[in-house]
Motif scaffolding. Structure first.
Motif, PDB file in Angstrom:
ATOM      1  N   ARG A 163       0.156 -38.530   0.797  1.00 60.44           N
ATOM      2  CA  ARG A 163       1.581 -37.012   0.666  1.00 60.44           C
ATOM      3  C   ARG A 163       1.556 -36.180   0.766  1.00 60.44           C
ATOM      4  N   VAL A 164       0.387 -35.645   0.873  1.00 60.08           N
ATOM      5  CA  VAL A 164      -0.303 -34.022   0.841  1.00 60.08           C
ATOM      6  C   VAL A 164       0.226 -33.323   1.779  1.00 60.08           C
ATOM      7  N   GLY A 165       0.550 -33.058   2.932  1.00 57.32           N
ATOM      8  CA  GLY A 165       0.220 -32.858   4.155  1.00 57.32           C
ATOM      9  C   GLY A 165       0.124 -33.450   5.112  1.00 57.32           C
ATOM     10  N   PRO A 166      -0.142 -33.358   5.947  1.00 58.12           N
ATOM     11  CA  PRO A 166      -0.049 -34.638   7.319  1.00 58.12           C
ATOM     12  C   PRO A 166      -0.844 -35.225   7.174  1.00 58.12           C
ATOM     13  N   HIS A 167      -1.490 -36.688   6.773  1.00 60.36           N
ATOM     14  CA  HIS A 167      -2.074 -37.479   6.757  1.00 60.36           C
ATOM     15  C   HIS A 167      -2.823 -37.186   4.783  1.00 60.36           C
ATOM     16  N   GLY A 168      -1.951 -36.655   4.331  1.00 57.77           N
ATOM     17  CA  GLY A 168      -2.787 -36.283   3.024  1.00 57.77           C
ATOM     18  C   GLY A 168      -3.910 -34.881   3.335  1.00 57.77           C
TER      19      GLY A 168
ATOM     20  N   GLN B 274      -4.343 -32.075   0.340  1.00 57.71           N
ATOM     21  CA  GLN B 274      -4.935 -33.401  -0.750  1.00 57.71           C
ATOM     22  C   GLN B 274      -5.673 -32.656  -1.655  1.00 57.71           C
ATOM     23  N   PRO B 275      -6.735 -32.423  -0.603  1.00 60.36           N
ATOM     24  CA  PRO B 275      -8.293 -31.610  -2.097  1.00 60.36           C
ATOM     25  C   PRO B 275      -7.462 -30.840  -2.188  1.00 60.36           C
ATOM     26  N   ILE B 276      -6.878 -29.645  -1.687  1.00 59.37           N
ATOM     27  CA  ILE B 276      -6.345 -28.186  -2.604  1.00 59.37           C
ATOM     28  C   ILE B 276      -5.605 -28.511  -3.461  1.00 59.37           C
ATOM     29  N   ALA B 277      -4.965 -29.506  -3.575  1.00 54.50           N
ATOM     30  CA  ALA B 277      -3.630 -30.423  -4.811  1.00 54.50           C
ATOM     31  C   ALA B 277      -5.189 -30.446  -5.314  1.00 54.50           C
ATOM     32  N   ASP B 278      -5.453 -31.093  -5.350  1.00 55.28           N
ATOM     33  CA  ASP B 278      -6.334 -31.263  -6.352  1.00 55.28           C
ATOM     34  C   ASP B 278      -6.653 -30.256  -6.806  1.00 55.28           C
ATOM     35  N   GLY B 279      -7.304 -29.765  -6.015  1.00 55.58           N
ATOM     36  CA  GLY B 279      -8.249 -27.704  -7.141  1.00 55.58           C
ATOM     37  C   GLY B 279      -7.116 -27.646  -7.373  1.00 55.58           C
TER      38      GLY B 279
END
Lengths: 147, 398, 322
Positions: C48-53, C56-61
């Motif tokens: 979901r977050v960004g192309p192919h996720g 995601q790590p940044i969103a998680d952070g």
């Protein structure tokens, strides 16, 4: 013993997961892609229209309200015999358990299932469908997201 | 110096530690004795499968005592039955063991039919058995998925769900519901199967045994799986029978007792299948039983498809009056649900509603053998034991 | 003076580059793990977050950064704060001695391997302290488990590196690599397998993830942690995974040596093979029980690894080194 030392049992497992690493995922990316429910799918219930589009088929006999296990249907009708029509027809979809007894029991086919199922709402009132809302096209509420 | 350290330690203890808090008047460093550590496992715990609560007394990690606390999902189903007509109660039976709702329907409608003496059309019988066996596969798949996940093998979980999804699709095709099917009616089933159903179902039966190999590759002879399941949570046949253990759990202790065979209902006596019995008495034996049962169910489904294809058309519902009033009397009917013996005991006073309805839920009886299985084992084995008796809390608490 | 300044400057630049890259890799390792496991389980992983996720790590952070920082009332506050920091620091300062290339490392220690082993064992303290100070029985059990586990597996980890060390004749990581005209995996296959198993135990990963066995102990020692403190544990765990893979690369697979490609690239390729292996194992196996795990360690691996050292010693004695 040799088999155990060579970890054959563990390697079979590793091989299987490695094989699936290169197969295509089966995921359906829900809001972007959607599966079409099968024709019998029990989604939200809708009042059906007469063939000549002069109103609903319902004759307000109250069978559905009596049969409903969760007592979420309320019907009041006016008129006599074949002329009878509903004045009040409420379905409370926050209580409905989608068992389909009302659709099954209706003598004139006045109720039908739609394939609409995205009924998660912030507003509980939204789920209290009255007679006007029950005749609307449910398609417009379907969630669609563009890529 | 030593005094200073001791006063520091006492300070810390007074503030409180995981071992407890030093209260005023407590004597420090005298009569140190070993106490059990009491741990609350659940009702919110990743591996108690819903809202089961276990209170464990531990010595280190070894369990010395255990208490099962249930009732967090109590919905009063039995009382509700007294305020519903016989017909209206069907959707509520779906919600007992929500993982195998056709099997739950099956038990209930059979009991009512026995009470009222209703003859069910043969086609409906075959459709019922077909659905019940699909439900058994689906229930066992979910069991395997969560059981393996509890023991740490998380990939099995998703492989099982992939196949379960296919079964849910089949349910949706035939009944309109995926989890809560509400397909059975008193005197038959709701409607005949759609014409494309049988082909799709056959397809599934072809694929499924191959997919079982996937789970086997990851579990069957895996040494970690073996060391986690063999000789864990043993229960002898006598003890199990005394505690009312039934279904796959008792068949894992070598008791050849399957209601489909020993007390045939519906058309099970016309079908050819083996009862899976293993006598390891442990978690692994119960795993083997359920694994084999999935394959046997697949065989039964195939036979049903064959029969249904040979005999197309025909009634699927017996004539039952709109206002259904069974005669005065009482009846007990048990079926082999995926979790064990599911019984419905109905007392009728001749009115539209049951006077009293009692459900003999298999998970409820099975759960009572959990303390027996777990005593003396480690915490990690409790998880394996819960998984091996396959409880569904909707059925336990009713 | 100028020489000193330039030395300090180059060192600073190296530190910044290595640590920034290390932290970024650690963050993206979570993404890699989720993707790889996802595909092994016929699903997609984050999409979901960004192309192919990819974001995601940044969103998680970000999510962890803005989460409420909860300290349990029964907990022991100072230790509770201190434990995750200890864990992360111990994991990160290990990067200081890893030679990514013949020239590129923060500092070259002549006892590099010893340094790594000793600092890694200090990191365990963080886990034990976290388990103790949380004031929860689940955490305590997790902490105790990891204490026993990591202390005992440290031994096999150390012993399994002993064979290659005897051949190389040095604790200096650069010298170890230079000694390998043929990768030591050829001479020391047993030590290599034992190293891999011990490493799995050391970094708490399936099938040895007992301290945080989520189905038994909820989340083990970090049950009570939330927000950034939890993130520290998380980062430490993945940083340890990189370190362990890096050591395996250096000691058994001849580090940066390889044809055509530049050295650091070879190093990264070899390291990621190990990381992929660890992820792969996680996707496949169930979890051992605590006592079984200890039994494997003391009853199977210890004799094996001692025999390996003995045989290596005898061979070196008679052949006189390779």
């Amino acid at each position: 013993m040799v088999k155990k030392a060579l970890m054959v049992d563990l390697i079979t497992g590793l091989r299987r997961t490695f094989y699936y690493f290169f197969t295509k995922p089966i995921t359906v990316q829900y809001p972007k892609e959607k599966l079409q429910p099968f024709p019998r799918f029990r989604g939200f219930i809708r009042l059906t229209q007469k063939e000549d589009a002069s109103g609903v088929k319902c004759i307000a006999c109250g069978m559905c309200a009596r049969e409903c296990p969760s007592q979420c249907i309320e019907v009041k009708g006016e008129g006599k015999g074949k002329e009878r029509y509903p004045v009040v027809f409420n379905i409370d979809f926050s209580r409905c358990i989608y068992c389909g007894f009302c659709v099954e029991v209706c003598p004139v086919g006045g109720l039908e299932f739609t394939s609409f199922y995205e009924g998660a709402e912030y507003d509980l009132e939204w789920l209290h469908f009255d007679i006007a809302k029950l005749q609307e096209d449910y398609k417009k509420w379907e969630r669609t997201f563009k890529k | 110096m030593a005094k200073k350290i001791e006063s520091k330690v006492i300070d810390v203890l007074k503030r409180g530690t995981p071992f407890g808090r030093l209260e005023e008047g407590d004597v420090f460093n005298e009569n140190l004795k070993i106490e059990d550590v009491w741990i609350n496992m659940g009702p919110q715990h990743p591996s108690t499968h819903g809202v089961l609560r276990l209170v464990l007394a531990l010595q280190g990690e070894r369990i010395v005592d255990m208490e099962v606390v249930i009732g967090y999902l109590h919905r009063g189903t039995e009382k509700l039955a007294e305020f519903r007509t016989y017909h209206q109660f069907i959707p509520l039976t779906d919600r007992l063991d929500y993982l195998a709702s056709p099997a739950m329907n099956f038990g209930y409608v059979l009991a009512v039919e026995k009470l009222a003496g209703i003859e069910v059309p043969i086609r409906a019988e075959y459709i019922r058995v077909l659905m019940a066996e699909l439900a058994r596969i689906s229930s066992h798949l979910l069991w395997l998925a969560t059981h393996a996940l509890d023991i740490g093998a998380m990939t099995v979980f998703l492989y099982c769900f992939r196949e379960r999804e296919m079964i849910l699709d089949l349910f949706e095709m035939a009944t309109g519901g995926r989890l809560i099917t509400t397909y059975y009616r008193i005197g038959g089933v709701a409607n005949d199967l759609p014409d494309y159903f049988l082909d799709r179902c056959e397809e599934f039966c072809e694929i499924f045994p191959k997919r079982v190999e996937d789970y086997d590759a990851l579990l069957y002879s895996n040494r970690i799986w073996l060391s986690r399941t063999v000789n864990i949570a043993k229960i002898s046949a006598e003890k199990g029978l005394a505690l009312g253990l039934s279904g796959p759990s008792i068949r894992g202790s070598g008791v050849n007792w399957d209601l489909r065979r020993s007390n045939p209902y519906s058309v099970y006596d016309k079908l050819d299948f083996e009862v899976a019995v293993f006598d390891g008495c442990d978690v692994y034996a119960r795993y083997l039983v359920r694994r084999k049962e999935m394959l046997e169910s697949c065989k039964i489904v195939k036979q049903c498809i064959e029969w249904l294809k040979k005999n197309p058309g025909g009634e699927v519902q017996a004539k039952v009056p709109k206002v259904f009033k069974p005669p005065v009397g009482e009846v007990y009917q048990a079926v082999e649900a995926p979790k064990g013996e599911l019984g419905f005991y109905i007392v009728s006073d001749g009115s539209q509603r049951p006077y009293r309805l009692k459900i003999r839920a298999p998970s409820f009886a099975n759960l009572m053998s959990l303390p027996e299985m777990c005593k003396g084992h480690l915490v990690a084995d409790v998880v394996a034991a819960i998984g091996s008796i396959d409880v569904v809390l909707g059925e336990v608490d009713r | 003076m100028d020489v000193l300044m330039s030395d300090i400057l180059t060192a600073l630049i190296r530190i910044i580059v290595v640590f920034a890259l290390a932290l970024l890799t650690v963050a993206y390792l979570t993404y890699l793990e989720r993707k790889v496991i996802g595909h092994m389980q016929v699903r997609m992983g984050p999409m979901r977050v960004g192309p192919h996720g990819l974001l995601q790590p940044i969103a998680d952070g970000l999510k962890l950064f803005f989460k409420e920082d909860i300290v349990p009332t029964e907990g022991y506050r100072l230790t509770f704060y201190f434990a995750p920091i200890l864990c992360l620091v111990c994991a990160l300062i290990l990067f200081a001695v890893i030679p990514f290339d013949a020239k590129f490392m923060i500092s070259r220690l002549n006892i590099g391997l010893l340094y790594i082993l000793s600092i890694a064992s200090v990191g365990v303290m963080g886990i034990i302290l976290a388990g103790w100070s949380s004031g929860s029985k689940y955490s305590l059990l997790g902490g105790l488990r990891s204490a026993a586990q990591i202390f005992s597996y440290e031994i096999f980890l150390g012993f399994s590196l002993m064979g290659p060390l005897m051949i190389a004749g040095s604790l200096d990581l650069v010298k170890i690599v230079e000694a390998q005209s043929v990768p030591f995996i050829v001479y020391q296959p047993v030590a290599f397998v034992i190293y891999l198993i011990a490493a799995l135990g050391e970094i708490n990963r399936v099938p040895f993830d007992l301290p945080e066995a989520e189905s038994e102990l909820v989340a083990g020692f970090h049950t009570e942690y939330s927000g950034m403190k939890f993130a520290y544990f998380f980062l430490a765990e993945y940083a340890n995974m990189i370190i362990v893979s890096a050591i395996a690369t250096i000691v058994f697979l001849a580090g940066w040596k390889g044809p055509i490609l530049p050295g650091w690239m070879w190093f990264l390729i070899k390291m990621f093979i190990f990381i992929y292996f660890f992820i792969w194992v996680r996707a496949t196996f169930p979890r051992y029980r605590y006592d079984q795990f200890m039994r494997i360690g003391w009853k199977i691996m210890l004799p094996l690894v001692l025999a390996n050292i003995f045989v290596t010693g005898v061979v070196i004695l008679f052949i006189g080194g390779y």
